[in-house]
Design a protein around this motif. Structure first.
Motif, mmCIF file in Angstrom:
data_model
loop_
_atom_site.group_PDB
_atom_site.id
_atom_site.type_symbol
_atom_site.label_atom_id
_atom_site.label_comp_id
_atom_site.label_asym_id
_atom_site.label_seq_id
_atom_site.Cartn_x
_atom_site.Cartn_y
_atom_site.Cartn_z
ATOM 1 N N ILE A 123 -12.268 37.071 -50.510
ATOM 2 C CA ILE A 123 -13.183 35.972 -50.203
ATOM 3 C C ILE A 123 -12.458 34.865 -49.448
ATOM 4 O O ILE A 123 -12.900 34.402 -48.391
ATOM 5 N N ILE A 124 -11.303 34.448 -49.959
ATOM 6 C CA ILE A 124 -10.632 33.320 -49.321
ATOM 7 C C ILE A 124 -9.936 33.758 -48.028
ATOM 8 O O ILE A 124 -9.867 32.991 -47.058
ATOM 9 N N ALA A 125 -9.478 35.017 -47.977
ATOM 10 C CA ALA A 125 -8.888 35.499 -46.717
ATOM 11 C C ALA A 125 -9.920 35.420 -45.597
ATOM 12 O O ALA A 125 -9.610 35.002 -44.467
ATOM 13 N N ALA A 126 -11.166 35.810 -45.897
ATOM 14 C CA ALA A 126 -12.216 35.725 -44.880
ATOM 15 C C ALA A 126 -12.545 34.276 -44.534
ATOM 16 O O ALA A 126 -12.782 33.943 -43.364
ATOM 17 N N GLN A 136 -3.246 33.969 -44.184
ATOM 18 C CA GLN A 136 -4.053 35.063 -44.767
ATOM 19 C C GLN A 136 -3.149 36.040 -45.522
ATOM 20 O O GLN A 136 -3.489 36.501 -46.606
ATOM 21 N N HIS A 137 -2.001 36.346 -44.909
ATOM 22 C CA HIS A 137 -1.090 37.286 -45.564
ATOM 23 C C HIS A 137 -0.625 36.746 -46.919
ATOM 24 O O HIS A 137 -0.558 37.489 -47.904
ATOM 25 N N LEU A 193 -4.137 27.196 -51.485
ATOM 26 C CA LEU A 193 -5.299 28.038 -51.190
ATOM 27 C C LEU A 193 -5.344 29.356 -51.961
ATOM 28 O O LEU A 193 -6.391 30.017 -51.976
ATOM 29 N N HIS A 194 -4.235 29.781 -52.584
ATOM 30 C CA HIS A 194 -4.142 31.177 -53.029
ATOM 31 C C HIS A 194 -5.285 31.613 -53.940
ATOM 32 O O HIS A 194 -5.720 32.757 -53.879
#
Lengths: 320, 320, 320, 320, 320, 320
Positions: free
Chosen positions: F221-224, F244-245, F192-193
């Motif tokens: 963007i991907i964290a959200a 997320q971290h 996902l990174h």
């Protein structure tokens, strides 16, 4: 309680063999002398005060002496301290060896040497193979016993060889995944990159920096030895320059002690896997006693970060 | 006009002997090949285009060829360019030597060698004296001809020896004023500190970095040679470590290429007077053609500063 | 033992005249007040506790009082402390002057003034000479007594003048070796560069920063005084701007407190010799009591480095 | 097309009064001289070449001459250029004033002076009021005409006074919201902080740095004038030191040209609102011609950032 | 003495209600346990030791317990300590609320909510208004109680809302002075910029960072909530991206925790007024107890500067 | 010559299908419009000028058009340029697909998807597996086509997926060598990174940053999206925060765009192997056409270093 001084808490009774790592004489406010001892075993170390000493005590309880101690661990101003009730020097009857009381690599010296020799055997370039073999031969005993550092990571007996073995295994995986990398040059660089530490550090117990180590440094020491060994072996191909470059540049840049930044593919790879093994090792050390859902202490050499062990990481992977 | 290409301005007619420093073949938009030449004499250099060349021209007008040129200096898009009307290769009849066409130190090689040998003689510590004498002997010819750099300062023939002579004179003054300084160690360090440049740089004309110079650097090259020479001469006192340290640390810190910062008094002094001579020399070069009341160009290696020559500095001191 | 508090060790008996540099009242855990004294002589200083004091003691043993003390030096938690057995204020009969109890420059004030006046005499540019002479005249007494700093280097009585004298001697050598340098401007800059310290610092004993010194700084203070003095003397040549520039830029760059970097040749030279004298002095201070083969303490202002005295440096040059 | 050279695009015909900001003589490849002109009006500037010039043209079309030009804007290698078809010097009959052809602050000089005088009237501390009034009086004309910079922000005629007026209005709002702030000291600091620019910069047209400005800088210039004016007015309260401190520290830190960082509340506030007005102004300048949904050019002084005007910002607020 | 623990000095008798902020059990050298308490009221906090405790004491005197204490303030090794003579837990009869014993914003929660709602009402862009209103609604209670930080500034109950109110007032002034600024986007950004702190921080008493707060941070938390809320409200205009950008960039740059630097005008303004309010607040806190003519302590978050209160600032403006 | 525009040299005749990557209209000095084209194929790109165009040409030869070109490569001022003799748009009869004319990952999209799905299958933690699977599903098509960047590394079609596959293989090796690492969290993080790049970048051809990508960035963007997807899937374990971290911290530190530094073991490992794959890839790209004994060009993203291919590396390992 798990065995070993690292696992003691306030209130733990002590009945242990320990090594005096340092002994410092001081004067108490009542004018009487006492000793501050740093006592260690394979797992860690603890401070203790030896009060009301006489002259004989000063001589007996000096650096690098093995002792048997009885007492109790207390909390003194927020730090653990060992309160000694009795202490005596170890005798032959105790059958204790110094290796039993200092932290040591998890692999045997002979096994590590065997692994390294196999990798040397895999170096097909004859110049690189002969240089590497000759330098390891020259320093074999010290290389197998030396720590890799005085603190931060691999700061224990045989830590240097253990660090090299880990990096070689990593190098092998990487060469398989990225076949453009020159395996020979990389293996030679990994094996020699920190060899100068046998002259930079004072040995396996109570390790300090030598004068030569402080003023010259392990990087320049081994770079000069490569030049010298090449001359002895009548090797003058570009392999000598390349191998010196790998060693000189393996800290990555000037601020970190390398007079040159990596300018050969394998030099950059050597730098990256050296960092990789060091950083993983420091994180593992920091997290080894941390419960899931908790943070570690700050790790100085990892930019003072604390590390968190997620609450869902309750698997056997956490147990060393 | 003062003599020499550096003093030419737009409109100056040229009838000079010049050295082709670099010649690069290019294709014009009309598909015809031409050469871009960098032509130099003792005072500086200028670009020129040689249009409409044939194959023989390409061979004739190559790097390091001496030529006689007629033409005129023009301003092309804000930069000076030499517009060639005729060009021919120099013949024996011209009686021109390459030394006449490249910038050279203001002192003779023999005179500089004599000065340096006197300073070596003044080194009373026998280990330091023998190491210094032996290394200078080994590289004498190259040492006397090498520039000290490819640009910035002392970037001319014999620049290395000239830089050393200037620093020795400065060292002598400083030892007189600060008698705690160990004269022997300082002199030895001054003489050897840049000696690795004889292997780092390609020579006196059209100087570039060698592969070894790029990957190892003059600092590590000479540090290794000191170790090797000490072994040959059977010297193993702490002088060897100290002298290596002076050489390794003379750039002052990691960011500037030194794997160790100065940790001996004379190492710090060596670093300071090396900087001192370099900085004064760069300022003098920048100001040499500047009128009182004017600013120089920016000097890259002096933090991109421009330097001002005050209007009241109209004394002969301004004239080189 | 060499004379002076700096040379005392744990166990040394004390029977000395000392100056109370600071006296701080505190409350012990038994609710009784006591004084923490910092006591000094020409060589250094030491902490002492004065227990069980009454109100009169508080008044008697205040800052800048000269006392006679008997007692013994002890090691308290790793630091030396003076254990007082008796203490009394000095009387006229003791014939002790405050100058005898504080560190002072190794040259006499009158001798330093004579040297400086000679250098002023050597300034041939009349504007620069008159400005320099006038400003030294205006602050003569304070200039001759002021330290050059509160710590790091020349942090003693008359340290400012001593620093200037050392720099002038260095400047003279350098002007001889590099004749392009404008001697007049350099000498004027050296003499005035730190003169603002007579307003920045509170004086020679227990030196602190004044409010003006903290908020304005010695660099801006003297730059303004040069402008003002020039107006008084009706001087308006470019010498005023140049001299202000030398003073403003002598710390080298913004991060080090200079609002402008050196942009005149002599400004750069002033910065370099100021650094040179400061760095040599700090190293000499750090090494003065260090045995050959040992490292000094870390020197904060020299990038926290420790300095090593090589084992072969056993010559008289080590003795101050 | 909006009026003014800034709004011209490739293909735009030109029939304008313009000011020659700089004229530089160059030699074309056909050996003929030509002029490169930078031509400007109130909105911006554009480059033009004047080919085939004679000696009279050189004299006529020099810096700071007003001209009438006919021609067309073209795209030359990606940059706009004005192709001149005819050019003539302006005569009295044209009734053009230089103020009509250079960018000027949007407020009248008299109105700005009135505002500033009101704020001076609001300074209740008599020392601060007298110092401020006296210094503004001394430089009134230059202060009202000077730009605030040669580029980046307020780099136009009367830009300095306009910047001060904006900051005063901001200061007034802030004093209302944070009543601990000393209004008197802040207003005085705002009015004087950049006043040294009247000596640092060469004036309103074709602005450059003076020698004094380059070597001393507006910060030290005005700090010295405050000291001098205080002496003339016989003011010696701490207001003088405080006001000098505000001026000296208003760039915030050493790297940005301030010899001291703010150490008084109002000094920090002065620094913050100076930054605030400058940054807003630079963003407004960068965005003025940008359509919603587009990015501006990079703004050097705002860390090279580009700024985006969101597509929904279609309100009248976007129109200057 | 002014009321409150912050104003106590050595010797001050104590007869106060206090809150136990932290209680830590330790073992004394006599092996007996004791508690180190940090006790606080609305003005500040102080350390105390509770000796000779039993198991019930450990349970009674734990974190976040309100107590009544009698005793005296003493100076223990240079720091103030409260020497307890009696301590008891508060009962209902004492009529003490926890809000009385912790520092709280100077405005009431309801009043602050009213102000913020007025500003939301002033947001004319419907997307921005709905997003802002919805997010404040979602976290209303926590938003009104949360501190803005664990230390440095607004580190007290309701500090977050108070910081937002101050910034809104500042934003309003600035929009009036610089009408190009988009009021709607700025107000929305101010109100939401720190809202993630309601999940980053543990609440109003003994505030710490949550695991989520440490690993994700308030900036990314609220950015994700804006995306999520927009989806819930079926808003997909560029307002969502712009508002996320304001929040993400409000720390100004990467080193300060923002993954993006401000690239929209209102983002830069938000960053500037956030800094402005924080810096003024920290200075006011540092100076509140400082006499005219004195320096404050060093303020860590203001580059470790000390602040001076000029001697002439004796006006009521200094009194909070 | 090897096939492909990257291998062309001055003089190489061209008879190729090429893609117009960008087309820019300009005006020549003769007032006629022309187009500057950047033309590319799978191996690289080259500039060309299309002179004397009419309005139809402008429309025909626009961005992302496939063309057939005949001409010759020339050296124009030191850079290669394609001199067009004929150019025409590709028709259906040419049977050319856009994929044939742009650089593409060396693995097929389907094969990469299969590998990634296997790794997802190996994630045993159900929360992590479901989050990863769901997000890849959501963006599958774009994920398989997107480049990983606009320049530096993996800046080609499907570069993102290829980078992920390489990192997964590396992750697998490392998990084997360092079994403390949590395989599940690491695999999920690797996959996902960079997934946010499907919204940050504009697609596979002529890739630019979207407005959202510029203002928010792929990291946020991907964290959200992870937060949002967790909510949709009703997952609220600590796995969400941890994942997320990993994504937020994978650039390592603030200066490099991460709002948090790695504080979980697997986050640090993710950062290290991301760097590792990127750096090896950039070096391989730089060295691919370099002969043994030569240096590469400077690589901007590798600290502007040049890389040397040692003369002894003549083995097949050099051939891609």
């Amino acid at each position: 309680m798990k065995k070993g001084i690292q696992h003691a808490r306030a209130g733990t009774p002590i009945d242990h063999y320990l090594l005096i790592k340092t002994a410092t004489k001081q004067i108490a406010s009542n004018h009487k002398p006492f000793l501050t001892l740093i006592l260690g075993d394979q797992t860690g170390e603890i401070e203790a005060k030896l009060w009301g000493i006489n002259e004989k005590d000063e001589t007996t309880f000096c650096n690098k002496t093995m002792v048997h101690v009885r007492g109790e661990v207390i909390d003194y101003r927020g730090r653990l301290q060992l309160k000694i009730s009795s202490i005596r020097q170890v005798t032959a009857d105790d059958h204790v060896k110094i290796e039993d009381l200092i932290r040591t690599a998890p692999l045997q010296k002979d096994d590590m040497l065997a692994v390294i020799n196999e990798f040397i055997f895999d170096i097909r370039n004859p110049n690189l193979q002969r240089l590497t073999r000759s330098l390891i031969k020259k320093h074999e005993q010290a290389f197998l016993e030396s720590p890799a550092a005085t603190r931060n990571h691999h700061e224990f007996m045989s830590g240097l060889a253990y660090h090299v073995v880990s990096m070689l295994n990593l190098a092998k995986s990487i060469v398989n995944l990225y076949p453009d990398i020159d395996q020979d040059l990389l293996y030679a660089g990994v094996i020699l990159h920190d060899l100068g530490k046998v002259r930079e550090l004072s040995g396996a117990i109570d390790t300090t920096y030598t004068v030569e180590g402080t003023l010259i440094g392990h990087i320049s020491i081994i770079a000069a030895e490569i030049a010298e060994t090449a001359k002895e072996l009548h090797i003058d191909g570009e392999e000598v320059v390349a191998l010196q470059h790998l060693v000189l540049s393996h800290h990555g840049k000037g601020e970190w002690g390398s007079p040159k930044s990596p300018m050969i593919r394998e030099a950059e790879v050597l730098h990256l896997i050296d960092q990789f093994d060091a950083r993983i090792t420091m994180m593992n050390d920091a997290l080894v006693n941390i419960e899931p859902g908790q943070f570690s202490e700050r790790v100085m050499a990892l930019e003072q970060r604390r590390f968190y062990k997620p609450a869902f990481q309750k698997t056997p992977a956490d147990i060393l």
